[in-house]
Design a protein around this motif. Sequence first.
Motif, PDB file in Angstrom:
ATOM      1  N   LYS A 134       6.846 -48.235  -0.220  1.00 32.46           N
ATOM      2  CA  LYS A 134       7.764 -47.640   0.746  1.00 32.46           C
ATOM      3  C   LYS A 134       7.253 -47.861   2.167  1.00 32.46           C
ATOM      4  O   LYS A 134       8.038 -48.110   3.088  1.00 32.46           O
ATOM      5  CB  LYS A 134       7.931 -46.147   0.457  1.00 32.46           C
ATOM      6  CG  LYS A 134       8.898 -45.444   1.405  1.00 32.46           C
ATOM      7  CD  LYS A 134       9.278 -44.061   0.899  1.00 32.46           C
ATOM      8  CE  LYS A 134       8.097 -43.134   0.801  1.00 32.46           C
ATOM      9  NZ  LYS A 134       8.477 -41.776   0.359  1.00 32.46           N
TER      10      LYS A 134
ATOM     11  N   SER B  10       8.893 -41.775   6.497  1.00 38.12           N
ATOM     12  CA  SER B  10       9.656 -40.524   6.426  1.00 38.12           C
ATOM     13  C   SER B  10      11.092 -40.727   6.895  1.00 38.12           C
ATOM     14  O   SER B  10      12.036 -40.151   6.331  1.00 38.12           O
ATOM     15  CB  SER B  10       8.972 -39.437   7.245  1.00 38.12           C
ATOM     16  OG  SER B  10       8.871 -39.824   8.609  1.00 38.12           O
TER      17      SER B  10
ATOM     18  N   GLN C 230      12.942 -42.437   4.157  1.00 39.47           N
ATOM     19  CA  GLN C 230      13.221 -41.478   3.091  1.00 39.47           C
ATOM     20  C   GLN C 230      14.416 -40.596   3.445  1.00 39.47           C
ATOM     21  O   GLN C 230      15.292 -40.333   2.604  1.00 39.47           O
ATOM     22  CB  GLN C 230      11.986 -40.618   2.840  1.00 39.47           C
ATOM     23  CG  GLN C 230      12.134 -39.582   1.735  1.00 39.47           C
ATOM     24  CD  GLN C 230      10.826 -38.853   1.483  1.00 39.47           C
ATOM     25  OE1 GLN C 230       9.760 -39.465   1.442  1.00 39.47           O
ATOM     26  NE2 GLN C 230      10.894 -37.552   1.322  1.00 39.47           N
ATOM     27  N   GLN C 231      14.477 -40.158   4.695  1.00 41.88           N
ATOM     28  CA  GLN C 231      15.575 -39.291   5.130  1.00 41.88           C
ATOM     29  C   GLN C 231      16.907 -40.027   5.120  1.00 41.88           C
ATOM     30  O   GLN C 231      17.930 -39.481   4.685  1.00 41.88           O
ATOM     31  CB  GLN C 231      15.280 -38.742   6.529  1.00 41.88           C
ATOM     32  CG  GLN C 231      14.139 -37.735   6.565  1.00 41.88           C
ATOM     33  CD  GLN C 231      13.743 -37.364   7.983  1.00 41.88           C
ATOM     34  OE1 GLN C 231      14.356 -37.819   8.945  1.00 41.88           O
ATOM     35  NE2 GLN C 231      12.723 -36.542   8.116  1.00 41.88           N
TER      36      GLN C 231
ATOM     37  N   SER D 171      16.910 -42.914  -3.256  1.00 41.90           N
ATOM     38  CA  SER D 171      15.526 -42.921  -2.771  1.00 41.90           C
ATOM     39  C   SER D 171      14.958 -44.319  -2.912  1.00 41.90           C
ATOM     40  O   SER D 171      15.552 -45.186  -3.572  1.00 41.90           O
ATOM     41  CB  SER D 171      14.671 -41.948  -3.599  1.00 41.90           C
ATOM     42  OG  SER D 171      14.531 -42.427  -4.935  1.00 41.90           O
ATOM     43  N   PHE D 172      13.800 -44.539  -2.284  1.00 46.05           N
ATOM     44  CA  PHE D 172      13.154 -45.843  -2.395  1.00 46.05           C
ATOM     45  C   PHE D 172      12.840 -46.162  -3.857  1.00 46.05           C
ATOM     46  O   PHE D 172      13.076 -47.287  -4.320  1.00 46.05           O
ATOM     47  CB  PHE D 172      11.864 -45.865  -1.568  1.00 46.05           C
ATOM     48  CG  PHE D 172      11.075 -47.129  -1.754  1.00 46.05           C
ATOM     49  CD1 PHE D 172      11.439 -48.293  -1.102  1.00 46.05           C
ATOM     50  CD2 PHE D 172       9.970 -47.162  -2.600  1.00 46.05           C
ATOM     51  CE1 PHE D 172      10.723 -49.481  -1.292  1.00 46.05           C
ATOM     52  CE2 PHE D 172       9.252 -48.334  -2.794  1.00 46.05           C
ATOM     53  CZ  PHE D 172       9.632 -49.491  -2.129  1.00 46.05           C
TER      54      PHE D 172
END
Length: 343
Positions: free
Chosen positions: A257, A269, A272-273, A281-282
């Motif tokens: 990631k 981050s 991710q958001q 998600s990743f």
Amino acid sequence: MNDAKNLAKTATTIASYSLAIQKALEANGYDAEDIFEAAGIGRVPGPDPMDRLTTAELAAVYRESVKRSGNPAFGLTVARFMHPGAVHALGYALLASSSLRDACERLVYYFRLASEQGIYRIEEEGDRFCLILDVTTEGVAYETIDAWNAFVIRIFRMIYRPDFTPLSVSLTRPCPPGIEEQYKTSFHVPVTFDAPNCQICMERAIVDEPLSGGNREIASQHDQIMEGYIAALDQDDIITRVKRAIVQFLPSENCTKQRVASELAMSPSALQQKLATLDTSFQDLLNQIRQSLAMDYMEQSRVSITEMSFLLGFSDTSSFTRAFRRWTGKSPRDFRRERSIEP
């Protein structure tokens, strides 16, 4: 063909840029619509910044244009027909920049509106200030490299001085035989070809000089417009961009990631958001790409299970086998045996 195999082709460029290609063709007596159609594009795109051309589409247009015109430096011709409005709000914000540094920083922040084929950065050392474009997409047409860099020089001459001359210019493309002088005429300096990245270097002493046409209020308004469009692009294609990066990094065994976020010029981050707002998600996308590619590789008898494990970024064959069993309920060998696929 599986969608995962096509992800590397999806970097896009603002389609209104192609209006300059149209004008360059027509000014030299060529039928632009016919050339666009021959390149597989049914129409000359309009000015909507959300109307985009893929790298492959743009390369096809340039390939056909060079073929018809016989001009390997056709990109330099296109640059002469590029109006700042060809890149929408970015062009107008550049014109309103308060200094050359301000204009260069705007390219670093907002170039994605114009194109996803590269990423800008700035390097300063001694008396040199260099605007560097790292080409991050495979298959970018040489003519695109020529046109964009020549256009940036034109912008600098518009906002700073008509006789602006860089200290040096480097391009990632090879030199077309016998026409080096065309490049020297266009950039006003000898050009270094086959460089690892594109660079326009200038005197550090001039980059902070106030520009007479600078207007922070107007520039800020266009910055806000760009932020809105980039947010829309992110909403539309952040998943595609992440998947493309995953495909690129999988064989390296370092498809994390953190690395993908860095490739997309954001923090882990923030990535991710963004993905969370799209209910993914990743790790979800990584698993999707691995499974999708694995099913393709399984049909190719020449790809061994061991090689497949490497191509999908697994540390060893047993890790791949466990993952494949989760996806299908079978081991890779049993899966192939049932389908009579001989390695």
